[in-house]
Design a protein around this motif. Structure first.
Motif, mmCIF file in Angstrom:
data_model
loop_
_atom_site.group_PDB
_atom_site.id
_atom_site.type_symbol
_atom_site.label_atom_id
_atom_site.label_comp_id
_atom_site.label_asym_id
_atom_site.label_seq_id
_atom_site.Cartn_x
_atom_site.Cartn_y
_atom_site.Cartn_z
ATOM 1 N N ILE A 78 30.635 54.189 77.037
ATOM 2 C CA ILE A 78 31.525 54.989 77.876
ATOM 3 C C ILE A 78 31.816 56.300 77.148
ATOM 4 O O ILE A 78 32.525 56.320 76.133
ATOM 5 C CB ILE A 78 32.830 54.236 78.177
ATOM 6 N N ARG A 79 31.284 57.377 77.658
ATOM 7 C CA ARG A 79 31.390 58.659 76.967
ATOM 8 C C ARG A 79 32.814 59.180 76.879
ATOM 9 O O ARG A 79 33.200 59.855 75.930
ATOM 10 C CB ARG A 79 30.526 59.704 77.689
ATOM 11 N N SER A 80 33.603 58.886 77.887
ATOM 12 C CA SER A 80 34.932 59.500 77.969
ATOM 13 C C SER A 80 36.047 58.601 77.456
ATOM 14 O O SER A 80 37.222 58.947 77.591
ATOM 15 C CB SER A 80 35.226 59.886 79.422
ATOM 16 N N THR A 81 35.683 57.458 76.856
ATOM 17 C CA THR A 81 36.730 56.552 76.403
ATOM 18 C C THR A 81 37.524 57.122 75.225
ATOM 19 O O THR A 81 38.668 56.765 74.997
ATOM 20 C CB THR A 81 36.139 55.185 76.008
ATOM 21 N N ARG A 82 36.896 58.008 74.459
ATOM 22 C CA ARG A 82 37.575 58.772 73.418
ATOM 23 C C ARG A 82 37.102 60.218 73.535
ATOM 24 O O ARG A 82 35.952 60.480 73.866
ATOM 25 C CB ARG A 82 37.242 58.262 72.006
ATOM 26 N N MET A 83 37.980 61.159 73.241
ATOM 27 C CA MET A 83 37.604 62.562 73.316
ATOM 28 C C MET A 83 38.295 63.336 72.197
ATOM 29 O O MET A 83 39.278 62.873 71.616
ATOM 30 C CB MET A 83 37.963 63.162 74.686
ATOM 31 N N ALA A 84 37.758 64.496 71.916
ATOM 32 C CA ALA A 84 38.358 65.379 70.916
ATOM 33 C C ALA A 84 38.491 66.767 71.516
ATOM 34 O O ALA A 84 37.784 67.125 72.464
ATOM 35 C CB ALA A 84 37.505 65.421 69.651
ATOM 36 N N ILE A 85 39.389 67.542 70.958
ATOM 37 C CA ILE A 85 39.618 68.913 71.433
ATOM 38 C C ILE A 85 39.299 69.885 70.298
ATOM 39 O O ILE A 85 39.615 69.628 69.140
ATOM 40 C CB ILE A 85 41.065 69.089 71.912
ATOM 41 N N GLY A 86 38.633 70.975 70.668
ATOM 42 C CA GLY A 86 38.323 72.016 69.704
ATOM 43 C C GLY A 86 38.970 73.326 70.101
ATOM 44 O O GLY A 86 39.042 73.661 71.295
ATOM 45 N N VAL A 87 39.452 74.070 69.123
ATOM 46 C CA VAL A 87 40.104 75.363 69.345
ATOM 47 C C VAL A 87 39.399 76.408 68.496
ATOM 48 O O VAL A 87 39.040 76.143 67.347
ATOM 49 C CB VAL A 87 41.595 75.303 68.941
ATOM 50 N N TYR A 88 39.197 77.594 69.059
ATOM 51 C CA TYR A 88 38.632 78.695 68.286
ATOM 52 C C TYR A 88 39.525 79.919 68.457
ATOM 53 O O TYR A 88 39.749 80.391 69.576
ATOM 54 C CB TYR A 88 37.207 78.993 68.750
ATOM 55 N N LEU A 89 40.034 80.405 67.339
ATOM 56 C CA LEU A 89 40.912 81.571 67.343
ATOM 57 C C LEU A 89 40.125 82.787 66.864
ATOM 58 O O LEU A 89 39.625 82.804 65.740
ATOM 59 C CB LEU A 89 42.108 81.335 66.421
ATOM 60 N N ALA A 367 34.117 72.102 66.047
ATOM 61 C CA ALA A 367 35.378 71.658 65.447
ATOM 62 C C ALA A 367 35.814 70.315 66.018
ATOM 63 O O ALA A 367 36.332 69.453 65.302
ATOM 64 C CB ALA A 367 36.457 72.716 65.671
ATOM 65 N N ALA A 368 35.591 70.117 67.316
ATOM 66 C CA ALA A 368 35.928 68.836 67.946
ATOM 67 C C ALA A 368 34.986 67.727 67.497
ATOM 68 O O ALA A 368 35.398 66.579 67.290
ATOM 69 C CB ALA A 368 35.877 68.984 69.467
ATOM 70 N N MET A 369 33.708 68.064 67.315
ATOM 71 C CA MET A 369 32.699 67.055 66.954
ATOM 72 C C MET A 369 32.972 66.398 65.609
ATOM 73 O O MET A 369 32.547 65.265 65.370
ATOM 74 C CB MET A 369 31.312 67.691 66.958
ATOM 75 N N ASN A 370 33.678 67.090 64.722
ATOM 76 C CA ASN A 370 34.042 66.478 63.448
ATOM 77 C C ASN A 370 34.858 65.210 63.665
ATOM 78 O O ASN A 370 34.667 64.207 62.972
ATOM 79 C CB ASN A 370 34.846 67.469 62.602
ATOM 80 N N TYR A 371 35.761 65.253 64.640
ATOM 81 C CA TYR A 371 36.578 64.081 64.916
ATOM 82 C C TYR A 371 35.767 62.980 65.594
ATOM 83 O O TYR A 371 36.029 61.789 65.393
ATOM 84 C CB TYR A 371 37.776 64.468 65.786
ATOM 85 N N ILE A 372 34.778 63.366 66.370
ATOM 86 C CA ILE A 372 33.910 62.367 66.993
ATOM 87 C C ILE A 372 33.109 61.635 65.926
ATOM 88 O O ILE A 372 32.971 60.409 65.952
ATOM 89 C CB ILE A 372 32.988 63.034 68.033
#
Length: 379
Positions: A78-89, A367-372
């Motif tokens: 299930i792809r969406s069972t966990r998700m991460a958020i990335g921010v770029y400033l 940045a989000a993929m690190n948490y994945i």
């Protein structure tokens, strides 16, 4: 006989991770496929599949059609069972993306706003945009793996402190200050490293590479054996400050003269079209003479840097950033320029030089993929 439950759980977790990644790789598999593919016993596979199902990581609602008997249960992740958020400033924008377990950007928000960490409203806006994407994507608190924040600066190895932020003048700032209004697990990342991370994440065949980020400033990242190499003082890959013009070079934002940044930043092109890079390439494709002259000069300098990188690292060279998103249509021209410099007849640029594959908010996504990846390691 006593059973050590801690060891049992550790073995169960390792097997579950192995099975989970097998399912991710193959998409939809039967229990027997897993037994044969991983050479595990049926009871072991059954026990661990139940564990993964209970964690809501695996779906069992579908069947695999079998013309010779009962249809087997299809196990899919299930792809969406966990998700991460990335921010770029960046200097003029905040970009926020939500990324699923496949690395897909499922939602994105980008707003134009002046970078100013001294402005409380700016800090609040970062938090508001994170919350907006989280709510819009329906990410529950327990399903959010974390928020990665990419910044135009060198970052301490623990992701807590800005080590060198002269581009936007915010050195020594801490994660807590920047993420003041983000109430979720978070850390800071160096922006070109994250764009590179996204490229390697979606193409696991890349073992060794140098990523060049061609945006409003030029950055880079080095990949060695699938890992980002940061150097002894976290400055690995800082190609933007490599000396490119020995005499009469333009002043770089770092205060020195003749840096590679001064000849290959994106603004060297879009200054001709009032800051609109897409408009520059429209002019270039239409045969505009000035645009062509600027592009030829740009490629000349870029080919020199690529040649030097290839001689040093002998790995793939990935072109990303704002210009990297357009360069695919001109890769043959660039390869010819690079090939003209090499002393090795068997070393052709077409075999190692490549435009970026991740063209939409790669830095925030990385940045989000690190948490994945952390999640995959901890399953």
């Amino acid at each position: 006989m006593l059973v050590n439950n801690n060891h049992l759980n550790e073995r169960l977790t390792r097997k579950s991770q192995q099975i989970y990644h097998f399912i991710r790789k193959h998409g939809s598999v039967s229990k027997q496929d897993i037994v044969i593919g991983l050479k595990l016993s049926l009871p072991t596979v059954t026990q661990n599949l139940q564990y993964l199902t209970d964690m809501e990581l695996v779906d069992t609602s579908k069947k695999i059609l079998n013309t010779g008997g009962r249809n087997a249960t299809a196990y899919t992740y299930i792809r969406s069972t966990r998700m991460a958020i990335g921010v770029y400033l960046t200097s003029n924008h905040i970009s926020v993306v939500a990324v699923d377990l496949s690395g897909n950007v499922v939602d994105m928000e980008k707003v134009q706003i002046k970078f100013d960490l001294a402005d409380e409203d700016y800090l609040k806006r970062i938090g508001e945009l994170v919350e907006l994407v989280k709510v819009r994507t329906d990410i529950k608190d327990e399903s959010l793996l974390g928020v990665g924040i990419a910044v135009q600066s060198l970052v301490s190895s623990d992701g807590e402190t800005i080590r060198y932020g002269i581009a936007l003048d915010f050195a020594k700032t801490t994660r807590k200050e920047i993420a003041k209004y983000i109430p979720y697990k978070n850390r800071l990342f160096h922006d070109p490293e994250m764009a590179c991370y996204a490229e390697v994440w979606i193409d696991r065949s890349i073992q060794n590479a140098f990523y060049i980020s061609l945006s409003n400033s030029v950055g880079g990242a080095v990949v060695v054996d699938n890992n980002i190499y940061r150097g002894n003082s976290l400055k690995g890959g800082e190609i933007g400050h490599m000396l490119a013009v020995r005499e009469n070079g333009e002043k770089c934002y770092c205060g020195k003269y003749g840096c590679f940044d001064t000849v290959c930043r994106a603004t060297k092109l879009d200054e001709y079209t009032n800051g609109n890079l897409d408009a520059f390439f429209v002019k270039l494709r239409s045969g505009d003479k000035i645009a062509q002259e600027k592009w030829d000069a740009y490629l000349y300098e870029l080919s020199l840097a690529i040649h030097n990188i290839r001689m040093l690292f002998d790995g793939k060279v990935i072109l990303g950033g704002y210009v990297g998103a357009y360069i695919g249509d001109y890769i043959d021209q660039l390869c010819e320029l690079v090939d003209a410099r090499t002393p090795f007849e068997d070393d052709k640029a077409k075999d190692y030089l490549m435009p970026c594959k991740y063209k939409v908010e790669a830095t925030a996504a990385g940045a989000a993929m690190n948490y994945i990846d952390d999640f995959f390691d901890e399953i």
